[in-house]
Design an enzyme around this catalytic site. Structure first.
Site, PDB file in Angstrom:
ATOM      1  N   GLU A 281       0.805  -1.097   0.048  1.00 13.72           N
ATOM      2  CA  GLU A 281       0.079  -0.004   0.195  1.00 13.72           C
ATOM      3  C   GLU A 281       1.032   1.313  -0.103  1.00 13.72           C
ATOM      4  OE1 GLU A 281      -3.740   0.424   0.318  1.00 13.72           O
ATOM      5  OE2 GLU A 281      -2.632   2.076  -0.691  1.00 13.72           O
ATOM      6  N   ASP A 285       0.878   4.054  -2.936  1.00 17.14           N
ATOM      7  CA  ASP A 285       0.673   5.367  -2.744  1.00 17.14           C
ATOM      8  C   ASP A 285       1.694   6.461  -3.030  1.00 17.14           C
ATOM      9  OD1 ASP A 285      -1.598   4.126  -1.813  1.00 17.14           O
ATOM     10  OD2 ASP A 285      -1.212   4.574   0.263  1.00 17.14           O
ATOM     11  N   SER A 479      -7.331   1.952  -3.555  1.00 20.20           N
ATOM     12  CA  SER A 479      -5.988   2.682  -3.132  1.00 20.20           C
ATOM     13  C   SER A 479      -5.363   2.920  -4.296  1.00 20.20           C
ATOM     14  CB  SER A 479      -5.338   1.348  -2.688  1.00 20.20           C
ATOM     15  OG  SER A 479      -5.620   0.988  -1.214  1.00 20.20           O
ATOM     16  N   ASP A 521     -17.445  11.283 -18.171  1.00 21.73           N
ATOM     17  CA  ASP A 521     -18.723  10.933 -17.481  1.00 21.73           C
ATOM     18  C   ASP A 521     -18.643   9.166 -17.643  1.00 21.73           C
ATOM     19  OD1 ASP A 521     -21.063  10.166 -16.267  1.00 21.73           O
ATOM     20  OD2 ASP A 521     -22.396  11.211 -17.597  1.00 21.73           O
ATOM     21  N   ILE A 522     -18.772   8.480 -16.518  1.00 19.37           N
ATOM     22  CA  ILE A 522     -18.712   6.934 -16.842  1.00 19.37           C
ATOM     23  C   ILE A 522     -20.017   6.404 -16.597  1.00 19.37           C
ATOM     24  CG2 ILE A 522     -17.892   4.661 -15.714  1.00 19.37           C
ATOM     25  CD1 ILE A 522     -15.725   6.693 -16.643  1.00 19.37           C
ATOM     26  N   GLY A 540     -24.263  11.157 -15.705  1.00 22.80           N
ATOM     27  CA  GLY A 540     -24.269  11.783 -14.312  1.00 22.80           C
ATOM     28  C   GLY A 540     -23.583  11.227 -13.294  1.00 22.80           C
ATOM     29  N   ASP A 542     -23.091   8.804 -10.129  1.00 18.80           N
ATOM     30  CA  ASP A 542     -23.688   7.615  -9.575  1.00 18.80           C
ATOM     31  C   ASP A 542     -22.777   7.013  -8.423  1.00 18.80           C
ATOM     32  OD1 ASP A 542     -21.362   6.008 -11.006  1.00 18.80           O
ATOM     33  OD2 ASP A 542     -22.188   7.098 -12.659  1.00 18.80           O
TER      34      ASP A 542
END
Ligand SMILES: *[C@@H]1O[C@H](CO)[C@@H](O)[C@H](O)[C@H]1NC(C)=O
Ligand SMILES: *[C@@H]1O[C@H](CO)[C@@H](O)[C@H](O)[C@H]1NC(C)=O
Ligand SMILES: *[C@@H]1O[C@H](CO)[C@@H](O)[C@H](O)[C@H]1NC(C)=O
Length: 561
Positions: A281, A285, A479, A521-522, A540, A542
């Protein structure tokens, strides 16, 4: 739990000898310990308990108002962030609360220390016998069956009437926090450092160049040293400098491979550089913040286990560390968390108000939304949708995940939904109402329709290449997404500061207004869990991908650049 009731009664008698007044306010009570814990034995009255108490904050409503005043693009005070003392004044206990609490502490021979700059969180140690008496509790030893770990808790506690309205939480008492876990799936090995190849198609693996190309993220170095980004580290997750160097050599040959980060530690944290101790992690990061936020000074904030925040595992301590700075880093990303219902609601509010203070100070607080779709931080068997923590807090920004290039769709694990702890903030009303018009009564009863909705935004989150102990791996999870989005924010902040403007600060009022069309937009993908398909991404906002993935050029325009 029949036996426990009897036991509690005798303990109270033993401890105090005097009957407890009827005029007490029960602050929390549960019938049984949480699943997985069993009562082992009474706690010895002499055992020292490390207790934390949260004092009622003087003006959380004022803090919220001040936060929106500096974060809402149409406000005349947009970007006029608060100073350290101005922000702290809202959460500091009132003089009356301080007087009442001090009198009570003195009367009971307790010397407490302030654990936060605002003094709204105090710590002290007292024996179990005395704690049982003061809080009408029955502290006992509970054992976690899986972990074999013992913990001292009580099933209920109360405070004397004179403390009502002044003391909000005593910890530890009735909640049993699990360790906060990181949000990534187990990495898949891709090979030794020398075999690493950059796959320009971005089909099976995502590297820095994929994100730069997809989202139009510039590779030009940042110029403003006052614009910084902070990366949270917990759980002995260490960011390795040699691994970062190999990562940059491979994926950012245009950058100096000695570009690195600085360490800030707290609560006994460190950043051990033993190659085999590099954390998946932490490396993910750091590699994706240093790698995307070109030349933005990056801070790795590493919390150890000597926490002062009552098993919030250093989350509140870390927020307080940043709040203690005169100029905190303007972007702050965290990829760890438990589930909302594991965290006592009082502690949760305190932490959320610390994020509100950070926002009011001009910090964008970002979190990975969680990896279990609608079933929480991780995949779980559930009968109602599970909310990761602190996703419900309305004063920070949640980042979900996508996958695929053409089309880019919501990742199946991208946590999204509606909080049970926090009501929907008004900045979300239009976006969420539009989604409910589409959803109708599907999943009614499985989620809280009046809760704060999440995530707010998303980025790619599957098969990110990272270097761990000099080998290449592919890692997936939200992550991957929070550091990526935080780096975009850091680059925008650099440009804003360079143009003599304020950094973005708390993002959401801007994201849900001026910036809502600055995203790709997905409209496909869903986040299954709890035996359902989960929510579906639509045009839009979600609860899978929020507004979608960043379009850097459009975000620049929305930021007034
Ligand atoms: C992720 O990588 C694995 C191989 O390690 C591959 O099978 C899978 O298709 C990849 N997924 C995506 C979305 O690229
Ligand atoms: C859910 O329950 C099934 C059946 O008991 C079990 O096989 C599975 O591992 C559980 N999944 C999770 C994520 O706990
Ligand atoms: C639903 O959310 C509201 C607003 O935060 C809260 O007051 C209520 O307690 C929640 N309901 C449940 C069942 O958690």
């Amino acid at each position: 739990m029949f036996g426990l009731g009897v036991f509690a009664f005798s303990l109270c008698l033993l401890a105090s000898g005097t009957p407890l007044s009827d005029n007490r306010k029960v602050l929390a009570r549960r019938d049984t310990p949480p699943a997985g814990y069993t009562l082992t034995r009474p706690a010895s009255p002499d055992t020292l308990l490390k207790l934390r108490i949260a004092l009622v904050q003087s003006n959380p409503a004022g803090l919220e108002e001040a936060l929106y005043d500096v974060s809402t693009p149409t406000s005349p005070n947009y970007g006029q962030f608060l100073t350290k003392d101005e922000a702290a004044s809202y959460v500091a206990p009132s003089p009356e609360t301080q007087t009442v609490i001090n009198a009570w502490l003195e009367q009971n021979d307790i010397s407490a220390t302030a654990l936060t700059p605002a003094g709204d969180w105090l710590g002290f140690q007292i024996p179990v016998g005395k704690a049982n008496e003061l809080f009408d509790a029955a502290y006992s030893v509970y054992t976690h069956e899986g972990a074999g770990k013992e913990t001292i808790r009580t099933l209920s506690y109360s405070i004397p009437q004179e403390l009502e309205g002044h003391l909000s939480v005593v910890y530890p008492t009735t909640t049993y926090l699990p360790t906060f876990s990181a949000s990534y799936s187990f990495p898949k090995s891709l090979g030794q450092a020398d075999d690493a190849t950059v796959n320009p198609s971005c089909i099976n693996t995502i590297t820095l160049s994929c994100l730069q190309a997809l989202y139009g993220i510039p590779t030009t170095p940042a110029t403003e040293k006052s614009s910084r980004i902070a990366v949270a580290g917990f759980d002995d997750q260490w960011a390795n400098e040699a691994d970062l160097m190999t990562f940059l050599k491979t994926y950012r040959p245009d950058m100096s491979d000695t570009t690195t980060f600085t360490l800030q530690d707290l609560d006994g944290g460190s950043n051990n550089q033993t190659p085999a101790d590099a954390g998946v992690e932490a490396n993910l990061d750091i590699q994706y913040t240093v790698g995307i936020a070109t030349d933005v000074p990056t801070l790795f904030v590493s919390a150890g286990y000597d926490n002062h925040d009552g098993d919030l595992d250093g989350f509140l301590d870390m927020a307080d560390l940043l709040l203690n700075e005169d100029s905190p880093p303007q972007a702050f990303t965290t990829s760890y968390g438990p589930n909302e219902d594991d965290v006592p609601i009082g502690l949760s509010y305190n932490l959320c108000n610390a994020y509100a203070q950070l926002g009011a100070r001009g910090v964008s607080v970002l979190f990975a939304s969680g990896d279990g779709g609608v079933s929480g931080t991780q995949s779980s068997n559930c009968t109602e949708f599970v909310v990761p923590f602190p996703d419900g807090c309305p004063f920070m920004t949640n980042v979900g995940s996508t996958t695929g290039i053409s089309p880019e769709i919501g990742a199946f694990f991208s946590s999204g939904g509606f909080s049970n702890y926090y009501a929907r903030p008004s900045y979300q009303d239009a976006a969420v109402t539009a989604y409910f018009n589409y959803l109708g009564d599907t999943y009614q009863g499985l989620y809280n329709a009046s809760g704060r909705a999440f995530p707010d935004v998303a980025t790619q989150g599957i098969n990110f290449t990272v270097v761990i102990d000099q080998e290449f791996y592919a890692v997936s999870g939200t992550s991957c997404s929070s550091p990526t989005f935080a780096s975009v924010v850091a680059l925008l902040n650099n440009e804003l500061i360079s143009a003599g403007k304020s950094p973005l600060g708390f993002l959401n009022p801007w994201l849900y207004s001026t910036a809502s069309t600055a995203f790709n937009d997905i409209t496909e993908g869903n986040n299954p869990g709890c035996g359902t398909d989960g929510f579906y991404a639509i045009a839009g906002w979600d609860p899978v991908t929020g507004w979608g993935t960043p379009d850097y050029a459009k975000l620049k325009t929305a930021a007034g650049l």
